[in-house]
Design an enzyme around this catalytic site. Structure first.
Site, PDB file in Angstrom:
ATOM      1  N   GLU A   1     -14.706  -1.117  -2.978  1.00 52.76           N
ATOM      2  CA  GLU A   1     -14.793   0.258  -2.497  1.00 52.76           C
ATOM      3  C   GLU A   1     -15.383   1.094  -3.635  1.00 52.76           C
ATOM      4  OE1 GLU A   1     -10.771   0.995  -1.315  1.00 52.76           O
ATOM      5  OE2 GLU A   1     -10.780  -0.714   0.048  1.00 52.76           O
TER       6      GLU A   1
ATOM      7  N   ASN B   1      -5.661   1.906   8.213  1.00 51.09           N
ATOM      8  CA  ASN B   1      -7.069   2.263   8.126  1.00 51.09           C
ATOM      9  C   ASN B   1      -7.310   3.478   9.008  1.00 51.09           C
ATOM     10  OD1 ASN B   1      -9.161   1.221   6.554  1.00 51.09           O
ATOM     11  ND2 ASN B   1      -9.043  -0.775   7.564  1.00 51.09           N
TER      12      ASN B   1
ATOM     13  N   HIS C   1       0.809  -1.221   0.000  1.00 50.79           N
ATOM     14  CA  HIS C   1       0.000   0.000   0.000  1.00 50.79           C
ATOM     15  C   HIS C   1       0.848   1.279   0.000  1.00 50.79           C
ATOM     16  CE1 HIS C   1      -3.143  -2.844   0.753  1.00 50.79           C
ATOM     17  NE2 HIS C   1      -4.065  -1.908   0.865  1.00 50.79           N
TER      18      HIS C   1
END
Length: 528
Positions: free
Chosen positions: A419, A202, A90
Site C-alpha cells: 500500500e 475493507n 487490525h
C-alpha cells in the site's frame, strides 16, 4: 434513546441513500430492512465465495494472506480462522472514541454497501449488524489509526469485533466489554466464514460517516452565517447594493447567487436600509460587501462534498469484488482519495466562513462605524465591552487555520510497500469536523455581538425575518449595558446554533407570513 419511527422503511442495498436519510436511520427516525430480492442476491454471492474455497481457486483475502502476504495460500480448513485473525490483528486504533452517532453511521453505511451483493458476506452476518443498529447497541471505535487507503481498516476492525464477542460496546453512557453486554442481552458471538472479515474491514465508512456529519453541520453553519451577516450588516448600516441580482448575474457562481438572494430576502422592507440609502459612503469593507462571494464559495465547497458523499455512501468500497465464481477483481474501490480531497476542501471552506465572521465582529467594535459605540458598549473604560469575545473568535480562527493543512496531500507507505500510496482521508474527516465545531462557536459569538449592535439602531426596524431572529436571540441573551460574565451567554448561543433553533424559528415564521425565503437553488443545498 431511539425516536419514534414515522417514515417508510429503508431498503438496504436497493434504495438510494441520502445524507439526511442516513442520519434518520442513525437517530432511529427510520428503520432499515433487507428485502427478499436483496437477501437472495447476498446469499447467491455468498455461495460464490464458498465455491471458490471448495474448488481451491486462489483469490486474495479468501484463501490467501493479506497485504504483502497475498502470495501465501491458506488451507481450506483455516480460511475461517483467517477472518478472526484479521479482525483481531487490525484492531490497533488509539485515541478517544468517536461519537456513538458516528459509529452507528459506520454500521449503517457498511450494511448498505455489503447488501449490494458483491462482497461475499453471509446473510446472518448482515442481520446481526442490523440488530446492533436497531437495538442501538453501538461499538466503541477509537478515532485514530486509519490511513484511509485499504479502507478504514483499524476503525472498522474495532467496529466489528463485537460480532465475534470481542471489543467494546456502549451501554447507556458507559463503555463495557462486548462479551459482557452481549451475554446480558442473550446474544452469542457469530461465526465468520471465508472473506467475511475482509469484507467487514475493507471500506471507507469511517471517512464517509465523518463526511455525513460535516455536511449536516456545515450546512447549518452556512445557513446561520447568512442570517448573522445580515443582522450584523444592519447593525453597521451596510449597503444592500452588493446583493443586487443583476450584479450577480454577471458572475453566476451557484453559491454566490444563492447567498445574494437570501440576503435580499432577509433585508427586504428594512427601515434601517432605507434610512441610509442616500448616504455619502461609497462602499463597505469586504467582510460586508463580499458576503455572497465568500459565503457562496464555501457553499460551493460544501456542495462538492455533498455530491461526493452521496456517491460514496451508495457505493461498494470492498476488495476483492466478487462478480461471479470466475470473475473476482482486486481493485482499489477502498482508496479514500475521492472523498479525502473534498473533506479537506470543506474544512478550508468552514475555516473561511469563521474568518469572515471574525472580521465582521472586529469591524463592529471599531469607532469607524457611525452610530455604534466603541466595543459595542456605551460606557467603556471602566467596562471592557465586547472586546474579549473577539479574542476568543481570533483564537478559534487561528486554530482553524492551523488545521487547514490538507491531510490528503500526505502519504506514508504501509503494508511493506504493498500500500504505497494512501489518502489519509480519515485525518481529513476528523480535523474538518473539528474546524466545523470551532466555526459553530465563532458564529455563536457573532450572534451575540450582532444582536448587541442591532439594538443601537432602534427604533428603526429591519426586515421581518431579521426582526424575528433578533427577537429570538433576545429571549435568552439580554442587551448588555455593563461588563458581566459572558460564558453562559456564549453557551446558550452555541446551543442555539447547533440545535438549529434559529433556522427552524425563521422557517416557521416565514411560512406563517407567506414569505418564500429560499430560491430555486434551495433543493441542491439540502441534505434529503
Amino acid at each position: 434513546m431511539q425516536k419514534q419511527q414515522s417514515k417508510q422503511p429503508f431498503h438496504y442495498g436497493k434504495d438510494g441513500m441520502t445524507i439526511g436519510g442516513a442520519l434518520d436511520l442513525a437517530r432511529g427516525k427510520r428503520r432499515g430492512i433487507l428485502s427478499p430480492a436483496i437477501l437472495k442476491k447476498v446469499q447467491d454471492n455468498r455461495q460464490m465465495v464458498e465455491n471458490i474455497v471448495h474448488h481451491k481457486k486462489r483469490v486474495y483475502g479468501i484463501n490467501t494472506g493479506f497485504g504483502p502476504l497475498c502470495t501465501t495460500l491458506i488451507d481450506e480448513e483455516d480460511t475461517k480462522k483467517l477472518q478472526y485473525n484479521l479482525l483481531m490483528s487490525h484492531s490497533v486504533g488509539v485515541g478517544q472514541p468517536i461519537s456513538r452517532e458516528l459509529a452507528k453511521l459506520m454500521l449503517i453505511l457498511k450494511v448498505h454497501a455489503l447488501a449490494k451483493g458483491y462482497s461475499g458476506i453471509a446473510v446472518e452476518t448482515l442481520q446481526r449488524i442490523i440488530w446492533h443498529i436497531d437495538r442501538d447497541v453501538t461499538p466503541c471505535v477509537p478515532e485514530q489509526g486509519s490511513v484511509g487507503a485499504s479502507g478504514d481498516l483499524a476503525p472498522l476492525a474495532h467496529l466489528f469485533l463485537p460480532l465475534i464477542g470481542l471489543g467494546k460496546l456502549w451501554q447507556a453512557d458507559q463503555i463495557k466489554p462486548a462479551a459482557e453486554v452481549l451475554h446480558h442481552m442473550g446474544m452469542a458471538p457469530i461465526e465468520l466464514g471465508p472473506k467475511e472479515g475482509l469484507a467487514l474491514i475493507n471500506g471507507t465508512q469511517f471517512m464517509a460517516a465523518h463526511a455525513i456529519a460535516i455536511v449536516e453541520r456545515l450546512q447549518n453553519c452556512l445557513d446561520h452565517a447568512d442570517i448573522l451577516a445580515a443582522l450584523n450588516l444592519e447593525a453597521m448600516m451596510g449597503s444592500v447594493k452588493s446583493f443586487d441580482a443583476e450584479l450577480h448575474a454577471l458572475r453566476p457562481h451557484t453559491g454566490s447567487v444563492y447567498v445574494a438572494s437570501r440576503m435580499r430576502k432577509l433585508l427586504k422592507d428594512s427601515e434601517i436600509v432605507d434610512s441610509h440609502r442616500n448616504c455619502t459612503r461609497v462602499q463597505d469593507p469586504y467582510s460586508l460587501r463580499c458576503i455572497p462571494q465568500v459565503h457562496g464559495a464555501s457553499r460551493n465547497a460544501w456542495l462538492h462534498l455533498k455530491e461526493t458523499t452521496l456517491t460514496e455512501i451508495n457505493a461498494v468500497t470492498d476488495n476483492p469484488i466478487i462478480f461471479s465464481e470466475d470473475k473476482t477483481i482486486s481493485g482499489g474501490l477502498f482508496h479514500g482519495q475521492p472523498i479525502a480531497l473534498p473533506l479537506d476542501y470543506a474544512g478550508l471552506a468552514a475555516a473561511e466562513l469563521g474568518n469572515i465572521s471574525d472580521r465582521r465582529i472586529y469591524l463592529s467594535m471599531t469607532e469607524s462605524v457611525p452610530g455604534l459605540p466603541k466595543l459595542l458598549m456605551t460606557h467603556t473604560g471602566l467596562n471592557s465591552g465586547f472586546m474579549i469575545l473577539q479574542y476568543t473568535t481570533a483564537a478559534l480562527v487561528s486554530e482553524n487555520k492551523s488545521l487547514c493543512f490538507p491531510a490528503s496531500a500526505d502519504s506514508i507507505p504501509t503494508s511493506l510497500g504493498q500500500e504505497d500510496h494512501v489518502s489519509m482521508g480519515s485525518i481529513s474527516g476528523r480535523k474538518s469536523l473539528q474546524i466545523v465545531d470551532n466555526l459553530e462557536k465563532i458564529l455563536a459569538i457573532e450572534l451575540i455581538t450582532a444582536a448587541q449592535g442591532f439594538d443601537f439602531r432602534k427604533p428603526l426596524k429591519s426586515g421581518f425575518l431579521i426582526e424575528e431572529a433578533h427577537r429570538l436571540i433576545r429571549s435568552h441573551v439580554s442587551f448588555t449595558e455593563n461588563d458581566r460574565v459572558f460564558d453562559e451567554d456564549i453557551a446558550y448561543a452555541i446551543e442555539l446554533v447547533r440545535s438549529k433553533g434559529l433556522i427552524q424559528h425563521l422557517n416557521q415564521m416565514a411560512g406563517q407570513a407567506n414569505i418564500h425565503f429560499e430560491n430555486e437553488h434551495h433543493e441542491i443545498f439540502g441534505i434529503y
